[in-house]
Design a protein around this motif. Sequence first.
Motif: not given
Length: 624
Positions: A263, A429, A522-523, A420, A598, A423, A265, A593-596
Amino acid sequence: MVLGLPSTASLARFCQKLNRLKTLKEPTTETLPQRHLTTLQLTLLGVGGMVGMGIYLLAGTMAKEMAGPALLVSFGVAAMASLLATLCYAEFAVRVPCPGIFYLFTYVSMGELWAFLIGWNVLFQCLIGGAAVARVCSTYLDAIFSHRIRSFTVTHVGIWQVPFLAQYPDFLAAGIAVLASLFITCGARVSSWLNYVFSAINLVIILFIIILGFVLARPHNWSAEEGGFVPFGFPGIMAGAATCFYAFEGFGIIAASSKEAQTPKRAVPMAITISVGVVAGAYILVCTVLTLMVPWHSLDPDSAFADAFHQRGYSWAGYFVAAGSICAMTSVLLRILHFLPQTMCAMAIDGLFFQVFAHMQPRTQVPMVGLLVFGVLMAFLALLLDLQALVRFLSISALLAYTFVATSIIILRFQKAPPSSSQDSGSPEGTEQDSAPEPGQLRAALRPYLRFLGGCRPGATVAWALGVLVASAITLDFVLVFQDTALHLPPWGYTLLLLLSSATFLLSLLILGAHQQQRLPDTFQVPMVPLTPALSILLNIILMLQMSYLTWLSFSIWLLMGLVVYFGYGIWHSKENQQEQPGVMATRYMVVPSSSLEVTVQAVQLPSQAPAQEPGHIEQPTSP
């Protein structure tokens, strides 16, 4: 227009090229490493990477020539400065989990020229750090042989009395630097297991020093008869803090391993913060026992711990510590030589540095030419330069790098981050992000009270406020440091200048805080921006001003050499320069950031710009 002078448009295009940003390729799922490192494992990596440098390299010199027993306070101040810097660094590490993080993140956030200067500064740190560690290894090896090597060299060569130069050429240190460079060229896999062994030995030696040191402690050594606890006063404490800042530099290994964290973050910032705290505690304990065992003024600055045990009649312990320190410093030297190719190759691949340094040896995948060239330069510095001068060079370069880091955090926080690519524009979102206030704009609740700032375009006021913040921090620190020496002002003049610079610093801080910031759930993001990076800038600058003018002069010469390399080679061969279409400015990029992943770097192309080139197309080099 006067013949021979460039037009305003040409100067504007040239300045924009200096600030062109790098685009990062988004890694595929297949290229992402397996995430298996926990917070504890990352913390142990950070502790192993940091501990040792401050003990064997800095403690003796600082105790005898800068701070005395108050050395432990100096380490505490340096730990505070380092903690502020690590919080900013942690955001870098999570956003761009790649080797050469200083250089790379500066390139994608601030621009090409600044990235080159940071990369050039990192190369300087590696050269000076390797030379300093080689000298420490040489000194402790000489102590094992009762200083016979030094006596032989002084007898046949003589003693020099030149600023920054050692009293005698250290041929053994030069040989150690060359051998370490040759060893790394055998391949990273060969030296990795040796690194782990040396790190374990180092931790055992530190525990041995602390336990036996407290057994042999004499509180009388801190008494007024021996010079007191603070023999050099508050200026000595601050000079020691500036010098020992580099002792906390090793937490970069956590950033290099962040791609493998479970993890990132949560784990990366926590591991960096905990490791700094643990190492600071170890340094303070070791410095306490060092100055309690023997009077601070009787220490040998080059091999302090071995000498302290010899003075107390525990020669066997002195030999044991000397042997352990050689293992520890060898581990540090190997880590430096591992880190050096990361920035060197990144700069060479981007075209900012000579291409020969990007060539990898096919069998070992090591840049052999670069390592050998820098290894020879490292050996030359270890041969001639004084250890104290090397340590000061290390600290000023590290402080400058982390000042850039803190400044970059403020810049990024008030920049707009595009959504991102993963998205959907029609998703909830995406709709929520579109309706959110734009970073860099004045907060809606404060617009009725700050109407004079409401007419500025987003980011303009922030840019001016940041420039004023840095300028006022420099002025304030200059007043605090040189109030009795360089500034020949009456008391009322000094007080007025102090109040004006403090008020300007606080006012610019409040103006920055009145604007919308970029929020990335997310970061990891540095808490309390802009206060945290502003305090880091303030403390870093005040520590840099503790350095002598000769240190500043030498460091400035190195930076000027870097500018010659950039304007003579890098700006012409930059990959970003080659990919630009003639007459069209480069596309601006931002880190989001991206969901998948960094980090994702997306383009924000101005309406007046032509479409970007195809990924596979690269033009021939053009003039900048």
